[in-house]
Structure formats: C-alpha cells, structure tokens
Design an enzyme around this catalytic site. Sequence first.
Site, mmCIF file in Angstrom:
data_model
loop_
_atom_site.group_PDB
_atom_site.id
_atom_site.type_symbol
_atom_site.label_atom_id
_atom_site.label_comp_id
_atom_site.label_asym_id
_atom_site.label_seq_id
_atom_site.Cartn_x
_atom_site.Cartn_y
_atom_site.Cartn_z
ATOM 1 N N THR A 100 1.658 3.183 -2.497
ATOM 2 C CA THR A 100 1.038 4.203 -3.350
ATOM 3 C C THR A 100 -0.231 4.742 -2.711
ATOM 4 O OG1 THR A 100 1.930 3.116 -5.313
ATOM 5 C CG2 THR A 100 0.129 4.675 -5.652
ATOM 6 N N LYS B 268 7.753 8.442 -8.650
ATOM 7 C CA LYS B 268 8.004 6.995 -8.692
ATOM 8 C C LYS B 268 9.215 6.802 -9.607
ATOM 9 C CE LYS B 268 6.513 2.633 -8.037
ATOM 10 N NZ LYS B 268 6.311 2.009 -6.707
ATOM 11 N N PRO C 143 -7.718 1.836 6.969
ATOM 12 C CA PRO C 143 -8.626 0.690 6.901
ATOM 13 C C PRO C 143 -8.552 0.041 5.525
ATOM 14 C CG PRO C 143 -9.839 2.710 6.573
ATOM 15 C CD PRO C 143 -8.423 3.118 6.876
ATOM 16 N N ARG C 144 -9.130 -1.100 5.400
ATOM 17 C CA ARG C 144 -9.171 -1.766 4.090
ATOM 18 C C ARG C 144 -10.222 -1.075 3.228
ATOM 19 N NH1 ARG C 144 -7.253 -6.682 2.188
ATOM 20 N NH2 ARG C 144 -8.340 -7.488 0.368
ATOM 21 N N GLY D 255 8.855 -2.053 -4.199
ATOM 22 C CA GLY D 255 9.040 -3.184 -3.300
ATOM 23 C C GLY D 255 9.423 -2.725 -1.903
ATOM 24 N N GLY E 287 0.782 -1.231 0.000
ATOM 25 C CA GLY E 287 0.000 0.000 0.000
ATOM 26 C C GLY E 287 0.811 1.278 0.000
ATOM 27 N N GLY F 15 9.424 4.288 -3.300
ATOM 28 C CA GLY F 15 10.297 3.214 -3.740
ATOM 29 C C GLY F 15 9.535 2.122 -4.454
ATOM 30 N N ASP G 293 0.660 2.902 -10.487
ATOM 31 C CA ASP G 293 1.030 3.618 -9.260
ATOM 32 C C ASP G 293 1.491 5.035 -9.574
ATOM 33 O OD1 ASP G 293 0.437 1.336 -7.856
ATOM 34 O OD2 ASP G 293 2.519 0.718 -7.591
#
Length: 243
Positions: free
Chosen positions: A16, A37, A209-210, A119, A14, A117, A54
Amino acid sequence: MTTFFVTGTSTDVGKTFVSCALLARARDHGLTTLGLKPVASGCHATPQGLRNADALALQTQCHPGLPYERINPVAFAPPIAPHLAARQVGQEITLDTLTRALAPALAEPRDLTLIEGAGGWRVPLNDKEDLAGLATRLALPVILVVGLELGCLNQARLTAEAIRADGLPLAGWVGNLRDVDFAADETIYRANLATLEQHLPGPCLGVMPRLDAGGPEALARTGASHLRLPSHLPSRLPQKDTP
C-alpha cells in the site's frame, strides 16, 4: 488507461505504501489515478460499513475521487487470509465475483490504475482459485514490492518465477526497507540490491527508505520522491517553451 497489479514478496511488505507513492508520483506528472483493493480483510466497523486502512489510503490518491465501495468491493473484519475470513462469515470469494465487482471502477478513464493484491502472489481466494488469477484474467503487468530483509532474495526470485509461470510480465519492482539492520552494513545492503537487479526480470522502480512518521498522504508524498513510474505512461505536465 494503463493498469498494473501490485503484489508483494509476503504480507505486510509495503504494497500500500508503494502503491500510494506511485499514484502520488503519477499525480505529480499531471495524470489521473485510481487505486483499487479488490478484497481486504482486517477491516474495522464504521457507521458507513466495514473499512480497511489500506483501501482508505489508496482512496486518498484517487484523482478524481471515487466512492469507497468501488475501491474495496469485498471487505472482511477478521484479520486473516481472505479465504479464511470469508469462510468465517459464511461467504465465498471467486474470480468471477471479483471481476464483476471491479468492472465499474475499471470503466473509469484513468491514466494510471493500480490494483493491489492481498498478501503475496499465491494467497488463496477459495479452495481452487487464488488472487493471482485476477491479474491473469485481466492480463495485467505486475509490479512487485520486495520487503528488504533477511530472506528477500529467495522470496523475490520465487515470486518473480511464479509471475512468469503465470504468463505475466514483471513491469518493475520496488525495494521497501523493512529492517533497519538489513541496511546497517552498506556493502552487504548494496550487494543484495545488485543481486535483485541481476536476477529479477524487470527494472527497479526505486528503493523506499524506512518511513515511520506521518499519515498516509504525507508518507505517499515523501515516498513518491524515491520512485519512478513504469515505462510508457504519459505526462500531462505543461511543456516549457523552447527557443
């Protein structure tokens, strides 16, 4: 201008989502913003060239706007680690090339700049360098995105230790709920957050939150309400008159 490097405990945690939400939060405070990015793999072909989802999401949160090529100067189609993607197309990424590629964007006068970044912290750029070296070279404080799931305590602590070993400060961390089951037991969930707060050497900037529905802008706008900005950022909101 205040610039941070955003990393994660792993890939797809998460970064981005959190970066866009932080930029949206800054815009709520009347600040100018920039999301970068530097290198992205897993890009899709368009008539304008390779584009990364992203990086496109970050572009929506840049105020004033900036051309895509400045936001994501190095793009690869294969959805694999950047150094492997570069190898497949016969290229090499180095810290020198990334630093030069980012220079025009970093010359933009913005109140808040986030460099996201790829990963996790130790993702390689080539056989000798990793992307963490960009943050080190630019002497950037780091914001860590912690994917809240089983194993996150170990991942977060090891990443924070690596950041500190590289001589950079952890400006803050954000928990991002990836696994609904992780929060099913409220007591254990809160205990995990408390453990992170105890062991990570930086403040918690919020817990996301999701959120599964909505486009990048809508998600950033919703996510912004769950975050606070890192310290020492100005606010350009009009001040209320005091009696």
